[in-house]
Write a protein that holds these residues in place. Structure first.
Motif, mmCIF file in Angstrom:
data_model
loop_
_atom_site.group_PDB
_atom_site.id
_atom_site.type_symbol
_atom_site.label_atom_id
_atom_site.label_comp_id
_atom_site.label_asym_id
_atom_site.label_seq_id
_atom_site.Cartn_x
_atom_site.Cartn_y
_atom_site.Cartn_z
ATOM 1 N N ILE A 149 0.834 -1.204 0.000
ATOM 2 C CA ILE A 149 0.000 0.000 0.000
ATOM 3 C C ILE A 149 0.870 1.256 0.000
ATOM 4 C CG2 ILE A 149 -1.599 1.351 1.407
ATOM 5 C CD1 ILE A 149 -2.973 -1.322 2.104
ATOM 6 N N GLU A 150 1.936 1.210 0.773
ATOM 7 C CA GLU A 150 2.845 2.348 0.830
ATOM 8 C C GLU A 150 3.417 2.647 -0.568
ATOM 9 O OE1 GLU A 150 7.377 2.740 2.390
ATOM 10 O OE2 GLU A 150 5.981 1.532 3.597
ATOM 11 N N HIS A 151 3.821 1.604 -1.278
ATOM 12 C CA HIS A 151 4.378 1.816 -2.613
ATOM 13 C C HIS A 151 3.298 2.179 -3.615
ATOM 14 C CE1 HIS A 151 8.534 0.874 -1.747
ATOM 15 N NE2 HIS A 151 8.078 -0.039 -0.898
ATOM 16 N N ARG A 152 2.102 1.649 -3.378
ATOM 17 C CA ARG A 152 0.994 2.017 -4.253
ATOM 18 C C ARG A 152 0.738 3.518 -4.165
ATOM 19 N NH1 ARG A 152 -4.115 -0.136 -6.102
ATOM 20 N NH2 ARG A 152 -4.961 1.565 -7.360
ATOM 21 N N GLU A 153 0.818 4.062 -2.963
ATOM 22 C CA GLU A 153 0.595 5.500 -2.797
ATOM 23 C C GLU A 153 1.624 6.297 -3.591
ATOM 24 O OE1 GLU A 153 0.606 5.768 1.428
ATOM 25 O OE2 GLU A 153 -1.540 5.276 1.581
ATOM 26 N N ALA A 154 2.872 5.896 -3.502
ATOM 27 C CA ALA A 154 3.920 6.593 -4.246
ATOM 28 C C ALA A 154 3.665 6.477 -5.749
ATOM 29 C CB ALA A 154 5.282 6.014 -3.902
ATOM 30 N N VAL A 155 3.252 5.293 -6.191
ATOM 31 C CA VAL A 155 3.009 5.073 -7.612
ATOM 32 C C VAL A 155 1.810 5.888 -8.089
ATOM 33 C CG1 VAL A 155 2.160 3.337 -9.238
ATOM 34 C CG2 VAL A 155 4.153 2.848 -7.836
ATOM 35 N N GLY A 186 7.145 6.516 -16.401
ATOM 36 C CA GLY A 186 6.619 6.309 -15.055
ATOM 37 C C GLY A 186 7.322 5.180 -14.333
ATOM 38 N N ARG A 187 7.563 4.101 -15.049
ATOM 39 C CA ARG A 187 8.227 2.956 -14.434
ATOM 40 C C ARG A 187 9.641 3.328 -13.984
ATOM 41 N NH1 ARG A 187 9.184 -2.180 -18.143
ATOM 42 N NH2 ARG A 187 10.844 -0.830 -18.911
ATOM 43 N N ALA A 188 10.335 4.122 -14.820
ATOM 44 C CA ALA A 188 11.689 4.545 -14.443
ATOM 45 C C ALA A 188 11.643 5.499 -13.250
ATOM 46 C CB ALA A 188 12.382 5.202 -15.629
#
Ligand SMILES: Nc1ncnc2c1ncn2[C@@H]1O[C@H](COP(=O)(O)OP(=O)(O)O)[C@@H](O)[C@H]1O
Ligand SMILES: [Mg+2]
Lengths: 278, 358
Positions: A149-155, A186-188
């Protein structure tokens, strides 16, 4: 909108502090030579990339630009020369190690994960930042879910920034070319790189798409402070975007400096006009 | 309003990550689970157990394992039968060497042994890909069967070369051996499958699954963004072999009771498992179940139809069955490479829009 993204991004500052001041050498390549069998792709090239700048690498087709990026991120191993990244001289290094040190890139020919959605492609960009092991991920509830979830927020911050909310769940294979390029950026970005390498980010785009992409590149550089090295053919774009330019031709460096100076350099003009080599 | 997303908004990323994002789907799933766990055990008889349900559960576990390796990580394997054999023989050796060890742990340990073996045979995947890897895993298949035939230690020097599962119990209830009740073997396999499927679903929806799929979709790009190819491929081999090893242990100890390696774990099993994941859907948990169900149930159905109802000779029926399955595989490879799982998704799309398909 962009303000809260900045907060999101800056929460993960693990790579920001490397002791190099803005304007100091983030990357130095010295006397790099690379050949494939008999073909010399790069001959004795040296240049540097300063922290915080946009550095362009230009030159005709086959000049060795892509090879140079491949050397920088460890995909090719030069026969000669030294690479210093963030103050550390590196020996042979695999690409995934370079990624861990903070180098991310996009590709001249789009290299997205075709079977995955936009969201999953960009989430994959954060793979080096995710720490939980397989056991936790199998259990999911608890640490792994929190991490996801934490990384989802950043993404989601990156998705907002690139204005691709509407294609979040779309398989990338079915997206038009321009959007694929954006997802790849975005991926980079998701890796929060210290150095972002862009290989012809605007190739094959129409004018409007080029303008969008230029704006994104400038915003990445200014808002996130990301150092960028980019390859581009369109001289106009290069002049607008870059702080300094390296010019390659037939594997050699024929110019290096601010855009205006490079543009008036006779060797560069010759290379671009296709004046035969003596 | 049976099947609608409307009014079912996701307000948190947590909800958005759910396995069954639509409420009616969630209800359906739990209803099916309640039926499987609470109702079926009361009605199961030994025909349903031996011909339908237990093989279905075991093969679903095999398909799940192979799908992790081939469907998610893109590494083709024709060694499934051999890895099932490793699980079976590990199970047999552990059962006979440690009679007091609970069968549940025996099965898990058999999976661990298979995971190790799988990783060893997965090492070449770093260098070779696609067709060549398939051939290498085929070699693993033949090598493993040869080993289990050749060294009598594996079958405890029994004269027949067979391995036979002694009786073992969970909470005092026999789940292996001739006295095990149908409901007990069924529930034992169902519980293990449930846990493993849940674990697989979790692995594939997060970081681990993305790293596997990244390798599958474009290994060079994956490495350049930080996915370690060796670690990632070996982890897929390990997890996949773990699942297949556990399935092999169950196949031998709970389902067959006694096994001869060449017959029970031959190359035909490797192909059967591969067909399951192709027909069911590569890279789909649901697909593993659909594929296993399809290839376990279809022969039973056809046999009942051809031999039972129409009175055809068994060998004719068997040949028609093989041709039908062959034809279906070709059909799926050409028309719907994403398998039954994709057909299911499309059907859901239609249902979601019904009755206003705009
Ligand atoms: N993997 C490779 N094998 C053989 N030759 C290569 C390889 N990569 C690049 N080259 C050669 O190196 C030279 C530079 O190529 P490249 O770096 O792609 O140029 P650019 O990106 O400037 O157009 C070309 O002559 C190309 O054929
Ligand atoms: Mg190039």
């Amino acid at each position: 909108m962009n303000v809260h993204i900045r907060e999101d991004m800056s929460r993960h500052t693990l790579r920001a502090d490397d002791g190099i001041a803005t304007g100091g050498d983030l990357l130095k390549v010295d006397n790099i030579s690379l050949s494939f069998g008999g073909v010399k792709a790069i001959s004795d090239i040296s240049f540097d990339v300063r922290k915080g700048e946009i550095r362009a690498i230009i030159g005709p087709n086959g000049a060795g630009k892509t090879s140079m990026l491949n050397v920088i991120n460890g995909f090719y191993h030069p026969q000669e020369g030294v690479i210093t990244f963030r103050g550390k001289t590196r020996s042979r290094m695999r690409p995934h190690e370079a990624a861990r040190q903070g180098i991310a890139r996009t590709f001249q020919n789009i290299a997205l994960f075709k079977g995955m959605s936009t969201l999953d492609n960009i989430m994959t960009g954060r793979i080096t930042l995710q720490k939980r092991n397989m056991f936790w991920h199998g259990l999911w509830a608890g640490p792994a879910e929190r991490e996801e979830i934490e990384h989802r927020e950043a993404v989601e911050g990156i998705i907002d920034f690139l204005e691709i909310e509407h294609i979040r769940k779309t398989p990338v294979g079915s997206l038009p070319y321009g959007l694929q390029k954006r997802v790849e950026l975005g991926r980079a970005l998701a890796a929060e790189p210290a150095l972002l390498l862009l290989d012809e980010p605007m190739a094959g785009m129409n004018l409007e798409e080029k303008e969008d992409m230029s704006r994104f590149i400038l915003d990445v550089n200014q808002q996130f402070g990301t150092t960028i090295a980019l390859i581009e053919h369109d001289m106009g774009v290069v002049m607008d975007l870059s702080d300094r330019v390296v010019v390659l031709d037939y594997g050699r460096k024929i110019g290096d400096g601010p855009p205006d100076e490079v543009r008036n350099n006779q060797d560069v003009i010759d290379a671009y006009l296709g004046v035969p080599h003596e | 309003m049976l099947y609608r997303e409307a009014g079912d908004f996701k307000t948190t990323y947590r909800e958005d990550n759910q396995t069954f994002p639509i409420k009616s789907e969630r209800i359906l799933f739990w209803a099916a689970m309640a039926f499987a766990f609470l109702v079926v055990p009361f009605f199961i008889d030994s025909y349903w157990e031996k011909s339908v349900l237990v093989p279905l559960l075991v093969w679903a576990l095999v398909a799940l394992g192979l799908n992790i390796l081939t469907g998610y990580c893109g590494q083709v394997s024709l060694g499934t039968g051999g890895f099932m054999a490793v699980g079976a023989f590990a199970c047999y050796k552990l059962m006979t060497a440690f009679p007091d060890l609970n069968i549940f742990f025996v099965v898990l340990l058999s999976g661990c042994v298979t995971a190790l073996v799988g990783m060893i045979f997965g090492l070449p995947s770093l260098r070779i890909k696609g067709f060549y890897l398939a051939v290498a895993t085929l070699a693993a298949q033949f090598f493993l069967i040869w080993v289990f035939n050749k060294f009598a230690w594996f079958y405890n020097y029994s004269a027949s070369g067979q391995i036979t599962a002694p009786e073992r119990a969970v909470f005092g209830i026999a789940v292996t051996g001739p006295n095990a009740a149908p409901w007990a073997t069924y529930l034992f396999c169902l519980t293990i499958l449930f846990i493993f499927a849940w674990f697989a679903r979790n692995l594939t929806r997060g970081r681990v699954g993305r790293s596997w799929m990244a390798i599958r979709d474009m290994d060079i790009a994956a490495e350049i963004i930080g996915v370690e190819p060796l670690k990632t491929k070996l982890s897929a081999f390990a997890v996949s072999s773990f699942y297949i090893g556990v399935a092999g242990a169950l196949f031998f100890s709970v389902y067959l009771g006694a096994a001869e390696v060449t017959e029970a774990f031959g190359i035909d099993k490797s192909f059967l498992a591969l067909f399951m994941v192709i027909i069911g859907g590569l890279g789909s948990i649901l697909g593993s179940f659909l594929g296993a169900a399809f290839l376990v149930l279809l022969p039973v159905l056809l046999k009942n139809l051809f031999v039972g109802s129409l009175g055809w000779p068994t060998d004719v029926a068997a040949h028609i069955q093989i041709m039908l399955i062959g034809g279906l595989i070709v059909f799926f490879l050409i028309v719907e490479p994403h398998g039954l799982a994709q057909l299911w998704r499309l059907a859901k799309e239609k249902l979601r829009l019904w009755p206003f398909p705009y």
